[in-house]
Design a protein around this motif. Structure first.
Motif, PDB file in Angstrom:
ATOM      1  N   ASP A   2     -25.654 -22.869 -36.993  1.00 18.82           N
ATOM      2  CA  ASP A   2     -24.927 -22.600 -35.769  1.00 18.82           C
ATOM      3  C   ASP A   2     -23.435 -22.645 -36.049  1.00 18.82           C
ATOM      4  OD1 ASP A   2     -27.326 -22.493 -34.424  1.00 18.82           O
ATOM      5  OD2 ASP A   2     -27.265 -24.621 -33.854  1.00 18.82           O
ATOM      6  N   ASN A   5     -18.698 -27.156 -34.911  1.00 19.41           N
ATOM      7  CA  ASN A   5     -17.534 -27.741 -34.259  1.00 19.41           C
ATOM      8  C   ASN A   5     -16.440 -27.901 -35.319  1.00 19.41           C
ATOM      9  OD1 ASN A   5     -19.082 -28.210 -31.825  1.00 19.41           O
ATOM     10  ND2 ASN A   5     -20.006 -29.949 -32.904  1.00 19.41           N
ATOM     11  N   ARG A  89     -11.366 -19.337 -28.948  1.00 22.37           N
ATOM     12  CA  ARG A  89     -11.890 -19.148 -27.592  1.00 22.37           C
ATOM     13  C   ARG A  89     -12.661 -17.837 -27.487  1.00 22.37           C
ATOM     14  NH1 ARG A  89      -7.448 -21.238 -23.208  1.00 22.37           N
ATOM     15  NH2 ARG A  89      -9.078 -20.596 -21.751  1.00 22.37           N
ATOM     16  N   GLY A  92     -16.095 -18.142 -28.582  1.00 17.47           N
ATOM     17  CA  GLY A  92     -16.982 -18.978 -27.793  1.00 17.47           C
ATOM     18  C   GLY A  92     -16.699 -20.461 -27.845  1.00 17.47           C
ATOM     19  N   TYR A  93     -15.530 -20.856 -28.357  1.00 16.29           N
ATOM     20  CA  TYR A  93     -15.208 -22.265 -28.534  1.00 16.29           C
ATOM     21  C   TYR A  93     -14.482 -22.857 -27.325  1.00 16.29           C
ATOM     22  CZ  TYR A  93     -16.543 -22.644 -33.433  1.00 16.29           C
ATOM     23  OH  TYR A  93     -17.265 -22.713 -34.595  1.00 16.29           O
ATOM     24  N   ARG A  94     -14.724 -24.123 -27.103  1.00 14.95           N
ATOM     25  CA  ARG A  94     -13.928 -24.921 -26.187  1.00 14.95           C
ATOM     26  C   ARG A  94     -12.814 -25.546 -27.007  1.00 14.95           C
ATOM     27  NH1 ARG A  94     -16.308 -29.444 -21.949  1.00 14.95           N
ATOM     28  NH2 ARG A  94     -14.291 -30.170 -21.124  1.00 14.95           N
ATOM     29  N   ARG A 175     -18.216 -34.880 -25.336  1.00 13.03           N
ATOM     30  CA  ARG A 175     -18.882 -33.694 -25.899  1.00 13.03           C
ATOM     31  C   ARG A 175     -20.282 -34.056 -26.384  1.00 13.03           C
ATOM     32  NH1 ARG A 175     -15.124 -32.970 -23.860  1.00 13.03           N
ATOM     33  NH2 ARG A 175     -16.730 -32.632 -22.281  1.00 13.03           N
ATOM     34  N   ASP A 178     -22.566 -33.838 -23.383  1.00  9.94           N
ATOM     35  CA  ASP A 178     -22.556 -32.625 -22.560  1.00  9.94           C
ATOM     36  C   ASP A 178     -23.978 -32.132 -22.335  1.00  9.94           C
ATOM     37  OD1 ASP A 178     -19.902 -32.335 -22.000  1.00  9.94           O
ATOM     38  OD2 ASP A 178     -19.473 -30.982 -23.667  1.00  9.94           O
ATOM     39  N   LYS A 180     -24.615 -29.082 -21.395  1.00 11.22           N
ATOM     40  CA  LYS A 180     -24.607 -27.713 -21.910  1.00 11.22           C
ATOM     41  C   LYS A 180     -23.635 -27.649 -23.080  1.00 11.22           C
ATOM     42  CE  LYS A 180     -25.731 -25.595 -17.435  1.00 11.22           C
ATOM     43  NZ  LYS A 180     -25.297 -24.643 -16.380  1.00 11.22           N
ATOM     44  N   GLN A 182     -21.357 -26.725 -26.189  1.00  8.51           N
ATOM     45  CA  GLN A 182     -20.610 -25.526 -26.584  1.00  8.51           C
ATOM     46  C   GLN A 182     -19.825 -25.895 -27.831  1.00  8.51           C
ATOM     47  OE1 GLN A 182     -17.629 -24.590 -23.663  1.00  8.51           O
ATOM     48  NE2 GLN A 182     -16.871 -22.770 -24.711  1.00  8.51           N
ATOM     49  N   PRO A 183     -19.737 -25.020 -28.815  1.00  9.63           N
ATOM     50  CA  PRO A 183     -18.936 -25.388 -29.990  1.00  9.63           C
ATOM     51  C   PRO A 183     -17.498 -25.681 -29.573  1.00  9.63           C
ATOM     52  CG  PRO A 183     -19.430 -23.042 -30.010  1.00  9.63           C
ATOM     53  CD  PRO A 183     -20.270 -23.647 -28.929  1.00  9.63           C
ATOM     54  N   PHE A 184     -16.901 -26.663 -30.210  1.00  7.91           N
ATOM     55  CA  PHE A 184     -15.544 -27.041 -29.821  1.00  7.91           C
ATOM     56  C   PHE A 184     -14.636 -27.088 -31.038  1.00  7.91           C
ATOM     57  CE2 PHE A 184     -17.612 -31.239 -30.557  1.00  7.91           C
ATOM     58  CZ  PHE A 184     -16.719 -31.790 -31.475  1.00  7.91           C
TER      59      PHE A 184
END
Length: 502
Positions: A2, A5, A89, A92-94, A175, A178, A180, A182-184
């Motif tokens: 995946d 992070n 971003r 798809g990153y936070r 995180r 979380d 849901k 999300q990659p950060f």
């Protein structure tokens, strides 16, 4: 795998030359050393400007400071300049920032979705130099921080870095729980070991006075200094101070203790990753924005192209992705943007960058021969000055100064200027031609002075009436914290539980 992070940890003014895994004999830094032993260490990583603001702006944009107006420590970093946070971003990153990034101007995010702390330095244009008047010196510091150092219980920098750590640790725990995921990409940017060289007793006492080393290269005769060094020597008023061996040892003692302080904060961050399981899919990157001369050659602080000032640590830790390795290829902070974009999937084409993705090097592959470029365009000089570094040689270049050329392979202490050595004339010619193709120093000086004049005018105008509120104000939405109306305590507690990893 995946998308990983990314935990991006930055120190301020931490020289690679002061760290044990780069050969220093005194500093221990156990957490950093562990990270280095398990990660990929870049032996020859460089900042692209030996000054906080320009270094960080060029790093985030992947472009040389002169291309993004990153001339000094009060630059207008345009909101139209894409940064690695924007690219992540789009992948798809936070994105989140805890700590310093030295943004000046109304945009205090530059692609970060969240920011957990304010900056330690002002966001206005008040620190703008004035090249139009060479006698109008801008002094942000003198030798006081070398002459007066020691243990302390609190300091401005300790206050700031403690807040940076607390906020970052809390964010990482959030995180981990979380619902849901999300990659950060979390940037944790500390201001230590930047001077003043003071530290809490528990870090100061890790070293005894008698084990602190003196510089490898003693102070040089001021009359023998090259032109660039002479300007920086005058800028810091080094000659006006009486600096003894004891002063140097005390300053180094404080610097080493401050490195240990940051080392402990890295350990705290790594502990959160490990105990929550986030470490399985997180790439940890550690760098500094520039170094510190620490008395080498009789020079202090930064703003020059010698190794202690311009060479920075760079470690990439992801044991499940990249085998431990040491990479000799010269790299720079400009490479961070392309590397992060690559790690994040590379789904967005980079519009423009002066850097290169380091992912091939992380995998044990090779890159074509490289030349690393650096610039210094701020206070302390009044003409653009530049550096080029290839696999062996380093060139100091300015249109108004005789060039300096060092063979770092044979002369790592940079004591033998080869610019007049006929045996390496071809190397000098090659690098000089490269410098002349990269920079039009005369045109750049005109642009710098024009930009300085505008910023100083704006800064002066803001002294009248109500000044704009550019400094970042961290906001906490208390309505979403703890137990609030319409929620049962048991329900909220259940969702907040984060159990240990088996």
């Amino acid at each position: 795998m995946d998308k990983p992070n990314i935990l991006f940890v930055m120190a301020d003014q931490m020289s690679a030359k002061a760290l044990p895994f780069y050969g220093h004999k005194v500093v221990r830094a156990s957490a950093l050393s562990k990270l280095a032993s398990q990660g990929v260490v870049f032996e020859n990583a460089y900042c692209n400007s030996p000054l906080c603001g320009p270094s960080r702006l060029s790093m985030m944009s992947g472009l040389l400071p002169s291309k993004v107006g990153g001339y000094d420590n009060a630059p207008e970093f345009s909101a139209t300049t894409p940064t690695f946070a924007h690219y992540l971003r789009l992948n798809g990153y936070r994105t989140c920032l805890s700590g310093k990034m030295h943004f000046a101007g109304p945009d205090q995010l530059h692609g970060y979705e969240e920011r957990l702390t304010t900056d330690i330095y002002p966001s206005d244009f008040g620190w703008t130099p004035n090249w139009a008047e060479p006698k109008a010196k801008v002094k942000f510091q003198d030798m006081q921080n070398v002459l007066e150092t020691g243990p302390c219980l609190r300091s401005l920098q300790i206050d700031y870095d403690d807040d940076v750590e607390v906020q970052a640790v809390r964010w990482l725990y959030d995180r981990a729980r979380d619902s849901k995921p999300q990659p950060f990409m979390l940037t944790v940017s500390f201001t230590s070991p930047h001077d003043p060289y003071v530290a809490r007793p528990e870090f100061w006492n890790l070293y005894t006075d008698d084990e602190i080393d003196l510089p490898e290269v003693s102070a040089l005769d001021p009359a023998s200094l090259d032109a660039h060094s002479a300007r920086i020597y005058e800028h810091y008023s080094i000659g006006a101070a009486t600096v003894t061996d004891n002063h140097i040892r005390n300053a180094r003692h404080g610097y080493y203790a401050s490195i240990e302080y940051i080392d402990a904060k890295l350990a705290a961050l790594m502990n959160v990753l490990e105990e929550t399981g986030l470490s399985d899919n997180t790439v940890v990157v550690f760098v500094s924005d520039h170094g510190d001369m620490m008395g080498e050659r009789g020079m202090y602080y930064k703003k020059c192209f010698f190794e202690w000032s311009v060479r920075v640590p760079m470690i990439v830790w992801a044991p499940k992705r990249f085998a431990p390795n040491r990479v000799e290829t010269p790299v720079s902070l400009l490479d961070i943007l392309a590397t992060f974009n690559d790690l994040g999937g590379g789904g967005t084409e980079i519009l423009e960058t002066d850097g290169t993705s380091l992912v091939p090097l992380l995998r044990g592959e090779q890159l074509p021969d490289r030349i690393i470029a650096g610039e210094f365009l701020a206070e302390g000089v009044f003409e653009p000055t530049f550096m080029l570094r290839d696999s062996r040689y380093k060139l100091f270049y300015s249109e108004i100064d005789p060039p300096l050329l060092f063979n770092l392979e044979a002369d790592p202490l940079e004591l033998n200027n080869l610019a007049q050595d006929i045996s390496v004339k071809g190397e000098l010619t090659r690098l000089m031609a490269k410098a002349e193709s990269l920079w039009d120093a005369s045109a750049l000086k005109i642009d710098i002075i024009a930009d300085q004049n505008k910023r100083r005018l704006i800064a002066k105008s803001h002294q009248f009436g109500v000044p704009p509120a550019w400094d970042f104000q961290p906001y906490t939405d208390a309505s979403q914290q703890y137990v609030r109306a319409g929620r049962w305590t048991v329900e909220v507690e259940a969702k907040a539980h984060l159990n240990p990893i088996e």
